[in-house]
Design a protein around this motif. Structure first.
Motif, PDB file in Angstrom:
ATOM      1  N   ALA A  44      -4.899   7.236   4.907  1.00 38.75           N
ATOM      2  CA  ALA A  44      -4.414   6.011   4.256  1.00 38.75           C
ATOM      3  C   ALA A  44      -3.136   5.525   4.940  1.00 38.75           C
ATOM      4  O   ALA A  44      -2.938   4.329   5.136  1.00 38.75           O
ATOM      5  N   ALA A  45      -2.278   6.461   5.318  1.00 38.03           N
ATOM      6  CA  ALA A  45      -1.042   6.094   6.013  1.00 38.03           C
ATOM      7  C   ALA A  45      -1.375   5.438   7.340  1.00 38.03           C
ATOM      8  O   ALA A  45      -0.753   4.454   7.745  1.00 38.03           O
TER       9      ALA A  45
ATOM     10  N   ASP B 280      -6.438  -2.669   0.544  1.00 37.09           N
ATOM     11  CA  ASP B 280      -5.116  -3.278   0.742  1.00 37.09           C
ATOM     12  C   ASP B 280      -5.261  -4.781   0.927  1.00 37.09           C
ATOM     13  O   ASP B 280      -5.708  -5.249   1.972  1.00 37.09           O
TER      14      ASP B 280
ATOM     15  N   GLU C 248      -5.577  13.811  -4.173  1.00 36.34           N
ATOM     16  CA  GLU C 248      -6.161  14.917  -3.412  1.00 36.34           C
ATOM     17  C   GLU C 248      -5.640  16.269  -3.880  1.00 36.34           C
ATOM     18  O   GLU C 248      -6.321  17.275  -3.772  1.00 36.34           O
TER      19      GLU C 248
ATOM     20  N   LEU D  80     -10.989  10.557  -4.751  1.00 37.15           N
ATOM     21  CA  LEU D  80     -10.961   9.183  -4.266  1.00 37.15           C
ATOM     22  C   LEU D  80     -12.386   8.668  -4.216  1.00 37.15           C
ATOM     23  O   LEU D  80     -13.259   9.304  -3.620  1.00 37.15           O
TER      24      LEU D  80
ATOM     25  N   LYS E 187      -6.645  12.921   3.468  1.00 37.79           N
ATOM     26  CA  LYS E 187      -6.976  11.550   3.087  1.00 37.79           C
ATOM     27  C   LYS E 187      -5.721  10.686   2.978  1.00 37.79           C
ATOM     28  O   LYS E 187      -5.754   9.492   3.273  1.00 37.79           O
ATOM     29  N   GLY E 188      -4.614  11.293   2.536  1.00 39.45           N
ATOM     30  CA  GLY E 188      -3.350  10.565   2.476  1.00 39.45           C
ATOM     31  C   GLY E 188      -2.916  10.166   3.879  1.00 39.45           C
ATOM     32  O   GLY E 188      -2.447   9.045   4.115  1.00 39.45           O
TER      33      GLY E 188
ATOM     34  N   GLU F 271      -1.866  -2.094  12.641  1.00 41.86           N
ATOM     35  CA  GLU F 271      -2.491  -1.534  11.430  1.00 41.86           C
ATOM     36  C   GLU F 271      -3.944  -1.990  11.271  1.00 41.86           C
ATOM     37  O   GLU F 271      -4.723  -1.353  10.570  1.00 41.86           O
ATOM     38  N   LEU F 272      -4.324  -3.101  11.962  1.00 46.48           N
ATOM     39  CA  LEU F 272      -5.711  -3.582  11.895  1.00 46.48           C
ATOM     40  C   LEU F 272      -6.585  -2.971  12.979  1.00 46.48           C
ATOM     41  O   LEU F 272      -7.784  -3.233  13.029  1.00 46.48           O
TER      42      LEU F 272
ATOM     43  N   VAL G 193       0.788  -1.234   0.000  1.00 45.81           N
ATOM     44  CA  VAL G 193       0.000   0.000   0.000  1.00 45.81           C
ATOM     45  C   VAL G 193       0.822   1.288   0.000  1.00 45.81           C
ATOM     46  O   VAL G 193       0.292   2.356  -0.299  1.00 45.81           O
TER      47      VAL G 193
ATOM     48  N   ASN H 296     -10.452   2.516   0.558  1.00 48.52           N
ATOM     49  CA  ASN H 296      -9.860   2.866  -0.730  1.00 48.52           C
ATOM     50  C   ASN H 296      -8.621   3.704  -0.444  1.00 48.52           C
ATOM     51  O   ASN H 296      -8.766   4.816   0.043  1.00 48.52           O
ATOM     52  N   PRO H 297      -7.420   3.198  -0.705  1.00 49.86           N
ATOM     53  CA  PRO H 297      -7.051   1.945  -1.357  1.00 49.86           C
ATOM     54  C   PRO H 297      -7.457   0.692  -0.584  1.00 49.86           C
ATOM     55  O   PRO H 297      -7.357   0.664   0.643  1.00 49.86           O
TER      56      PRO H 297
ATOM     57  N   VAL I  82      -7.211  -4.469   4.446  1.00 53.14           N
ATOM     58  CA  VAL I  82      -7.727  -3.175   4.887  1.00 53.14           C
ATOM     59  C   VAL I  82      -8.814  -2.738   3.905  1.00 53.14           C
ATOM     60  O   VAL I  82      -8.537  -2.459   2.739  1.00 53.14           O
TER      61      VAL I  82
ATOM     62  N   VAL J 165      -0.444   5.253  -0.758  1.00 48.79           N
ATOM     63  CA  VAL J 165      -0.572   6.372   0.171  1.00 48.79           C
ATOM     64  C   VAL J 165      -0.108   7.650  -0.523  1.00 48.79           C
ATOM     65  O   VAL J 165      -0.777   8.691  -0.468  1.00 48.79           O
TER      66      VAL J 165
ATOM     67  N   SER K  57      -4.100   3.710   8.131  1.00 46.86           N
ATOM     68  CA  SER K  57      -4.532   2.307   7.972  1.00 46.86           C
ATOM     69  C   SER K  57      -3.379   1.425   7.518  1.00 46.86           C
ATOM     70  O   SER K  57      -3.406   0.224   7.696  1.00 46.86           O
ATOM     71  N   HIS K  58      -2.396   2.015   6.909  1.00 45.76           N
ATOM     72  CA  HIS K  58      -1.278   1.219   6.406  1.00 45.76           C
ATOM     73  C   HIS K  58      -0.369   0.777   7.538  1.00 45.76           C
ATOM     74  O   HIS K  58      -0.133  -0.399   7.747  1.00 45.76           O
TER      75      HIS K  58
ATOM     76  N   VAL L  85      -2.757   8.652  -2.955  1.00 44.37           N
ATOM     77  CA  VAL L  85      -3.897   9.335  -2.331  1.00 44.37           C
ATOM     78  C   VAL L  85      -3.587  10.828  -2.205  1.00 44.37           C
ATOM     79  O   VAL L  85      -4.393  11.682  -2.576  1.00 44.37           O
ATOM     80  N   ASP L  86      -2.384  11.129  -1.701  1.00 45.42           N
ATOM     81  CA  ASP L  86      -1.972  12.539  -1.618  1.00 45.42           C
ATOM     82  C   ASP L  86      -2.069  13.198  -2.988  1.00 45.42           C
ATOM     83  O   ASP L  86      -2.578  14.315  -3.115  1.00 45.42           O
TER      84      ASP L  86
ATOM     85  N   GLU M 278       5.903   7.685   6.597  1.00 45.37           N
ATOM     86  CA  GLU M 278       4.458   8.008   6.626  1.00 45.37           C
ATOM     87  C   GLU M 278       4.126   8.864   7.837  1.00 45.37           C
ATOM     88  O   GLU M 278       3.268   9.727   7.775  1.00 45.37           O
TER      89      GLU M 278
END
Lengths: 464, 464
Positions: B254-255, A356, A323, A330, B250-251, B104-105, A312, A353-354, A350, A316, B257-258, A319-320, B219
């Motif tokens: 995403a980071a 994973d 945006e 997204l 949003k980035g 991350e979960l 992922v 969106n994205p 995960v 990430v 959740s990563h 996504v930036d 990240e």
């Protein structure tokens, strides 16, 4: 006036200044015409040789026993005005002047170019150049390049036409198209564009059934308003992508010494281009990415991107980047999509969106997920990221290619992101064979999509 | 605390959860360690198999008869806290936890990671990961990757160290370095970085004699201020290049959740990085370009660029791009240089910057011109553009390579721009073999140079 077919499908070609010395422009041009498999008569013109590359030579074009449709000029500039007169007597329709030494040198060069053009006009001859690499016509089976075929690949016949003031720019784009297995309809490098220019070519390409996409490299436009009006008409059916050089004062000066062009005020120019639906790009890579998307994929019906990945990190960053674009966003996957995804994927994935799939992802995980995402009404653009290097995926790679072939039904725009060495490059090529584009890094795909969406919105608005 | 040598030069390795099934992470990790030529004992730990890949297995790490320096963890997350205790009994120094399923979960994963870490601390064990690809140590002759060697190239030993939260990002950069024949000192992908993080690694790399350049993908940073202080100290001798993801809301999500990271306020963060001399880049391609420049060429002593070309179009775009950067400028060649150039070049060349040798240029024209430009005190950076496809140059290509070898005496920064197909790629590789970098398009070289110059200026200021 705009029927320029004789440049691209000439019934015979003379090479003025054909040479018997490899490395000389007059030799390389002749050799390339022969090697391309040009199917009609070729007449090398040379004052001393009897024969060059197996072709009988003539001391003057006037000695050629038959009609000459097109002449390629590789002599020093100073002989141009006189030679054009001789071509006139021979009822030559067009001359491609490869040689430099005209307006771009200022001083005498300006007068030389003026006289050459005057003589051409009086004799009803159209000129491409001077100071250019000229023409590539894959369907006509010839080019006027002095770049040997071992040093430069030529693309196959196709639907992209390229107009360029810079020969070098032209070569770059042609080799890239060849490497990507994309095809060209008409290519013209017109250098100083003493006669044939963007206006002539746009008018011609507008009605050329082979041309579906037009790419332009421009240093300066003489008839900006006329160009804008024409582009506005054409861009409704054929996308026009333009790279404009000479955007700064020093860049404009460099453009002027290059092709004698005068770059105008940038803001006004770019404003006019936008109003004409021209997709303006800052560098060649973005032009190429946009061409690839337009040729291989349907234009997006909206701006919402969904990503699926087995690694992922680069998502990430993506996504930036999404945006930060003006037009992309997204996608918010529907709840029912998320529920379906959860029903078969392991719980350590995960679900957002994205999406994973993690490094444990096998091909089938992509298969199910992409089907669900493709069916999701909130998604317009599907962007799978592949870490082909990860074992579970690399071990199920054949299955993945079968899946991707099925997913790519041209209902939604599909762009893949993948990076790596040989193994990855092989997979990228296989995707490409199934008409699926891959771009790396994601930023490039995103910038290209952003411009394509702008263009779609422009078309929509202009229909209203 | 910062002596982490056992991670990179372990005296023995156990693979916890080694598997006999190809495609499984526990199989691929073991196979890669063996195939890399690791020179000490390897112990696969598996409850059922007798032997995997020719290595005797053990049911538990406690059954291994000798010491274990490093353990690689490829079991499901839930077994981690208990397994760490067993490693403690065995006096294992470090564990690389490849598996995901931790912080991350969210939910239970957070507690699982906390307990794993707690057990590690109590047993004096350092942890890399979880949720990562782990370590590559070219000198130690091993990696902990689950990417098969047929699907992913590994770089040779060298002077670049890479720290990354994203494994995928790490793989991309490693394969690129391998393709460019650049070498790696230490590579760490730490994913959730439960324990070992950027601070630990920077402290370690600061004193690592192998490491001369540090590349980071980040990240989120837990200890931003501490990182900034450390970076400020290290960047004085070892350039630090950082790619920061999670720059938008949003980035950042995403980071999170990563890798469970929390990205902070961007402006404050980038401000702090700049004050610490960290070269911040927006995408991986720019990071790679900067690494290439720093490894292969001396840092520019000033910001003035001179271009020489046999096809000026892309140079015109480059002039625009130089003008639009903050730190680069177009060199004004000295009058005596121009006079010298005029004395041997044909008068149809364009004597300015870019110096346009035209498509007629042979290798020797480049040779003379580059010597003169190199001697010009107004020039800091030499940027030749090559259209290798043009016949006069392609026909004198051997001579050109001899010339370029001589020009590249590391007195001034030399970066070439060239694009094309196979023939051009061959020339680019040959330049590279002589330590001369090529980048395409020019924009990429220019952006990389701009950042490198910023860094040089930073160092100069901080010395004052």
């Amino acid at each position: 006036m705009s029927d320029l077919d004789f440049f691209f499908k000439p019934k015979s070609i003379a090479v003025l200044g054909a040479s018997s010395k490899p490395g000389k422009i007059g030799y390389e041009v002749l050799k390339n015409i022969i090697d391309a498999g040009y199917e009609h008569e070729i007449y090398p013109i040379n004052i001393s040789a009897e024969e060059i590359l197996g072709k009988k030579t003539f001391k003057s074009i006037l000695d050629v026993p038959n009609n000459v449709d097109l002449a390629v000029y590789a002599l020093p500039a100073k002989y141009a005005p006189q030679t054009v007169l001789e071509c006139g007597k021979k009822q030559v329709k067009g001359i491609v002047i490869i040689s430099g030494g005209f307006k771009e040198l200022k001083g005498e060069g300006i007068e030389l170019e003026r006289r050459t053009l005057e003589n051409a006009r009086q004799n009803n001859i159209r000129i491409i150049g001077p100071n250019c690499v000229g023409i590539l016509s894959p369907k006509g089976k010839f080019d006027t390049f002095f770049q040997p075929r071992y040093a430069m690949m030529r693309p196959k016949p196709g639907n992209i036409s390229v107009l360029t003031q810079s020969g070098t720019f032209g070569l770059s784009i042609l080799e890239w198209l060849a490497e990507e297995d994309l095809g060209v309809a008409k290519f013209v490098s017109y250098g100083n564009k003493a006669d044939v220019d963007e206006i002539d070519m746009l008018k011609y390409l507008e009605n050329d059934p082979e041309t579906e996409i037009i790419a332009l490299y421009v240093e300066g436009l003489k008839y900006g308003r006329q160009f804008a009006e024409l582009a506005k008409k054409i861009s409704k059916t054929k996308p026009i992508i333009m790279l404009k050089a000479g955007r700064t004062a020093k860049g404009a000066r460099a453009a002027h010494s290059h092709t004698g062009s005068i770059a105008g005020n940038d803001d006004v120019f770019f404003g006019a281009m936008k109003q004409s639906g021209v997709i303006v790009v800052p560098e060649i890579d973005e032009m190429l990415d946009i061409i690839k998307l337009l040729v291989l994929q349907p234009r997006p019906k909206g701006n919402r991107v969904a990503m699926v990945t087995n690694g992922v990190g680069p998502c990430v960053i993506a996504v930036d980047e999404i945006e930060m674009t003006r037009y992309l966003s997204l996608a918010e996957l529907k709840e029912e999509s998320i529920d379906k995804l959860k029903s078969f994927l392991p719980d350590y994935c995960v679900f957002s969106n994205p999406l994973d799939l993690t490094g444990s992802a096998q091909a089938s995980w992509y298969g199910h997920s992409l089907e669900i995402i493709k069916a999701d009404e909130n998604v317009d653009i599907i962007m799978p990221f592949f870490v082909f290097q990860d074992a579970p995926l690399s071990e199920s790679i054949e299955e993945l290619h079968e899946i991707m072939k099925k997913i790519n039904d041209k209902e939604k725009t599909l762009v893949c992101i993948a990076t790596g060495g040989e193994f990855t490059e092989t997979q990228v090529k296989r995707l490409r064979e199934n008409q699926i584009p891959s771009v790396f890094p994601a930023k490039r795909a995103i910038e290209a999509l952003n411009k394509v969406i702008w263009y779609s919105m422009y078309l929509q608005k202009s229909e209203e």
